[in-house]
Design a protein around this motif. Structure first.
Motif, PDB file in Angstrom:
ATOM      1  N   THR A  14       1.102  -0.963  -0.064  1.00 55.32           N
ATOM      2  CA  THR A  14       0.305  -0.493   0.132  1.00 55.32           C
ATOM      3  C   THR A  14       1.284   0.801  -0.124  1.00 55.32           C
ATOM      4  O   THR A  14       2.421   1.452   0.495  1.00 55.32           O
ATOM      5  CB  THR A  14      -0.851   0.148   1.339  1.00 55.32           C
ATOM      6  N   TRP A  15       0.711   2.251  -0.323  1.00 49.89           N
ATOM      7  CA  TRP A  15       1.267   3.712  -0.663  1.00 49.89           C
ATOM      8  C   TRP A  15       0.300   5.262  -0.361  1.00 49.89           C
ATOM      9  O   TRP A  15      -1.492   4.695  -0.854  1.00 49.89           O
ATOM     10  CB  TRP A  15       1.859   3.991  -1.537  1.00 49.89           C
ATOM     11  N   SER A  16       0.774   6.095   0.410  1.00 48.26           N
ATOM     12  CA  SER A  16       0.046   7.108   0.380  1.00 48.26           C
ATOM     13  C   SER A  16      -0.754   8.307  -1.269  1.00 48.26           C
ATOM     14  O   SER A  16       0.276   8.016  -2.226  1.00 48.26           O
ATOM     15  CB  SER A  16       1.107   8.217   1.248  1.00 48.26           C
ATOM     16  N   ALA A  17      -1.283   8.414  -0.906  1.00 44.14           N
ATOM     17  CA  ALA A  17      -1.650   9.568  -2.177  1.00 44.14           C
ATOM     18  C   ALA A  17      -0.634  10.220  -2.285  1.00 44.14           C
ATOM     19  O   ALA A  17      -0.740  11.117  -3.486  1.00 44.14           O
ATOM     20  CB  ALA A  17      -3.440  10.051  -1.721  1.00 44.14           C
ATOM     21  N   LEU A  18      -0.212  10.712  -1.890  1.00 47.14           N
ATOM     22  CA  LEU A  18       0.467  11.388  -1.907  1.00 47.14           C
ATOM     23  C   LEU A  18       2.237  11.619  -2.805  1.00 47.14           C
ATOM     24  O   LEU A  18       2.959  11.985  -3.567  1.00 47.14           O
ATOM     25  CB  LEU A  18       2.177  11.945  -0.738  1.00 47.14           C
ATOM     26  N   GLY A  19       2.403  10.409  -2.908  1.00 46.36           N
ATOM     27  CA  GLY A  19       2.825   8.966  -3.580  1.00 46.36           C
ATOM     28  C   GLY A  19       2.612   8.764  -5.482  1.00 46.36           C
ATOM     29  O   GLY A  19       3.945   8.355  -5.835  1.00 46.36           O
ATOM     30  N   VAL A  20       1.736   9.441  -5.396  1.00 46.26           N
ATOM     31  CA  VAL A  20       0.878   8.896  -6.743  1.00 46.26           C
ATOM     32  C   VAL A  20       0.685  10.179  -8.040  1.00 46.26           C
ATOM     33  O   VAL A  20       0.427  11.370  -7.549  1.00 46.26           O
ATOM     34  CB  VAL A  20      -0.709   8.722  -7.192  1.00 46.26           C
ATOM     35  N   TRP A  25      -1.147  17.069  -4.952  1.00 47.76           N
ATOM     36  CA  TRP A  25      -1.294  17.822  -2.968  1.00 47.76           C
ATOM     37  C   TRP A  25      -2.460  19.223  -3.257  1.00 47.76           C
ATOM     38  O   TRP A  25      -3.201  18.476  -1.604  1.00 47.76           O
ATOM     39  CB  TRP A  25      -0.159  18.085  -3.076  1.00 47.76           C
ATOM     40  N   ALA A  26      -2.786  19.864  -3.558  1.00 48.22           N
ATOM     41  CA  ALA A  26      -3.449  20.912  -3.302  1.00 48.22           C
ATOM     42  C   ALA A  26      -5.052  20.705  -2.989  1.00 48.22           C
ATOM     43  O   ALA A  26      -6.044  20.533  -1.712  1.00 48.22           O
ATOM     44  CB  ALA A  26      -4.080  21.722  -4.000  1.00 48.22           C
ATOM     45  N   ASP A  27      -5.210  18.760  -3.980  1.00 50.11           N
ATOM     46  CA  ASP A  27      -7.134  18.770  -3.610  1.00 50.11           C
ATOM     47  C   ASP A  27      -6.933  17.821  -1.664  1.00 50.11           C
ATOM     48  O   ASP A  27      -7.282  18.137  -1.546  1.00 50.11           O
ATOM     49  CB  ASP A  27      -7.323  17.316  -4.566  1.00 50.11           C
ATOM     50  N   LEU A  28      -5.435  17.123  -1.646  1.00 49.17           N
ATOM     51  CA  LEU A  28      -5.404  16.112  -0.993  1.00 49.17           C
ATOM     52  C   LEU A  28      -5.404  17.293   0.640  1.00 49.17           C
ATOM     53  O   LEU A  28      -6.269  17.195   1.196  1.00 49.17           O
ATOM     54  CB  LEU A  28      -4.147  15.607  -0.641  1.00 49.17           C
ATOM     55  N   VAL A  29      -5.162  18.338   1.204  1.00 51.02           N
ATOM     56  CA  VAL A  29      -5.107  18.764   1.780  1.00 51.02           C
ATOM     57  C   VAL A  29      -6.157  19.492   1.644  1.00 51.02           C
ATOM     58  O   VAL A  29      -7.041  20.653   3.011  1.00 51.02           O
ATOM     59  CB  VAL A  29      -3.941  20.521   1.181  1.00 51.02           C
ATOM     60  N   ILE A  33      -7.913  18.984   5.597  1.00 49.09           N
ATOM     61  CA  ILE A  33      -8.863  20.562   6.838  1.00 49.09           C
ATOM     62  C   ILE A  33     -10.451  19.814   6.328  1.00 49.09           C
ATOM     63  O   ILE A  33     -10.890  20.179   7.410  1.00 49.09           O
ATOM     64  CB  ILE A  33      -9.154  21.714   4.938  1.00 49.09           C
ATOM     65  N   LYS A  34     -11.241  19.415   5.663  1.00 44.30           N
ATOM     66  CA  LYS A  34     -12.345  19.123   5.471  1.00 44.30           C
ATOM     67  C   LYS A  34     -12.590  18.135   6.346  1.00 44.30           C
ATOM     68  O   LYS A  34     -14.258  18.103   7.281  1.00 44.30           O
ATOM     69  CB  LYS A  34     -13.666  19.390   3.697  1.00 44.30           C
ATOM     70  N   ALA A  35     -11.821  17.496   6.571  1.00 45.70           N
ATOM     71  CA  ALA A  35     -12.286  16.520   7.255  1.00 45.70           C
ATOM     72  C   ALA A  35     -12.206  16.361   8.928  1.00 45.70           C
ATOM     73  O   ALA A  35     -12.404  15.819  10.038  1.00 45.70           O
ATOM     74  CB  ALA A  35     -11.627  15.603   7.192  1.00 45.70           C
ATOM     75  N   GLN A  36     -10.926  17.435   9.173  1.00 51.66           N
ATOM     76  CA  GLN A  36     -10.168  18.007  10.836  1.00 51.66           C
ATOM     77  C   GLN A  36     -11.904  18.546  11.261  1.00 51.66           C
ATOM     78  O   GLN A  36     -12.114  18.259  12.126  1.00 51.66           O
ATOM     79  CB  GLN A  36      -9.063  18.468   9.969  1.00 51.66           C
ATOM     80  N   GLN A  49     -11.766   8.206   6.642  1.00 52.02           N
ATOM     81  CA  GLN A  49     -11.579   7.768   5.138  1.00 52.02           C
ATOM     82  C   GLN A  49     -10.769   8.070   4.931  1.00 52.02           C
ATOM     83  O   GLN A  49      -9.741   7.424   3.949  1.00 52.02           O
ATOM     84  CB  GLN A  49     -12.679   8.191   4.803  1.00 52.02           C
ATOM     85  N   PHE A  50     -10.230   9.497   4.927  1.00 51.36           N
ATOM     86  CA  PHE A  50      -8.861   9.638   4.404  1.00 51.36           C
ATOM     87  C   PHE A  50      -7.429   9.683   4.784  1.00 51.36           C
ATOM     88  O   PHE A  50      -6.663   8.466   4.004  1.00 51.36           O
ATOM     89  CB  PHE A  50      -8.862  11.282   5.170  1.00 51.36           C
TER      90      PHE A  50
END
Length: 290
Positions: A14-20, A25-29, A33-36, A49-50
């Motif tokens: 398995t690998w993080s979405a940061l590596g694809v 990355w802006a979408d992940l940020v 934030i929305k998850a927090q 889920q995040f």
């Protein structure tokens, strides 16, 4: 592959979405934030889920503890021990959760603008103690609300004797009201009456567990000066108002995914009393529905 079991002789990774490269990355940020923000409001599933699907991280039970990054208000409960009013006070509400051999209680004073201050929080052993506290704190009889789910008969008797209002938590999302000839939906029912075992009629109201707790979670997230607790608030209070989270559930009837509050492994009594207080504040017009 059979379920989550890999085929013999194969190794999975398995690998993080940061590596694809195809996920910005802006979408992940923004997603993080929305998850927090959802977690602060008591809804934990977006962060889970995040973490699992985006970050490829294991999910631990301690991650489910709701955050409460609030600063205590600049006051002490001792400042109001004999019912002293807060500045610009409109009304104060007392809410009681009933247990087998004791009670949990909170008292909160509201201003006209909906801001509020906690004045008392803790445990009481008898109905007579509750009555004495109510009178010392100068809470109006009708604004003393007590949960009637447990030992309903005895609760109704107390309501008749002291003029209190009984509350029943409900799984319904809203209740129908008629206002100026129009039908509206609210998070609480109309006032009803029931016969008490010792005679007389007890006043009671249903309140929406989900809708009211969503409203309370919004207030808790705002914190001081909108929704305050004191510098000397009991530690047990802080534990209990962080005692439930919102999780995805499958509705048994519709089979649709919904979100419901579930209890963590800790007491939730003063979270319930604050929810009842929120319901009562909506009923008397101190808070808005949204």
């Amino acid at each position: 592959q059979d379920g989550n079991q890999p085929l013999a002789g194969n190794v999975s990774f398995t690998w993080s979405a940061l590596g694809v490269w195809w996920i910005q990355w802006a979408d992940l940020v923004i997603e993080w934030i929305k998850a927090q923000e959802a977690k602060r409001a008591g809804m934990i599933d977006p962060l889970r889920q995040f973490s699992q699907k985006r970050m490829a991280q294991s999910w631990r039970a301690e991650n489910e503890t709701p955050e409460m990054n609030l600063t205590a208000g600049d006051y002490y409960l001792a400042d109001y021990i004999d019912g002293q009013p807060i500045d610009n006070e409109a009304k104060r509400i007392m809410a009681v959760d009933v247990q087998r051999d004791h009670f949990w209680c909170t008292i909160r004073a509201f201003r006209v603008d909906g801001t509020s201050r906690l004045l008392w929080a803790g445990k009481m052993l008898t109905v007579e103690n509750l009555r004495a506290l109510q009178q010392r704190q100068k809470v109006h009889d009708k604004l003393t609300f007590i949960d009637a789910q447990y030992d309903t008969g005895a609760t109704y008797n107390a309501c008749v004797k002291y003029g209190w209002t009984a509350l029943h938590g409900s799984g319904k999302d809203t209740f129908t009201h008629t206002v100026n000839g129009k039908t509206v939906q609210r998070f609480y029912s109309q006032v009803k009456e029931a016969a008490a075992p010792n005679g007389g009629r007890a006043r009671y109201i249903f309140w929406s567990n989900e809708g009211i707790k969503d409203r309370l979670a919004q207030l808790r997230a705002k914190g001081s000066p909108v929704w305050e607790y004191s510098k000397d608030v009991p530690h047990e209070y802080l534990k209990q108002i962080n005692s439930e989270i919102k999780r995805e559930m499958v509705d048994k009837t519709t089979k649709q995914i919904t979100h419901r509050y579930v209890k963590l492994h800790r007491d939730n009594h003063m979270w319930d009393t604050e929810a009842m207080t929120t319901a009562a504040a909506l009923m008397v017009g101190l808070l808005k529905e949204h």
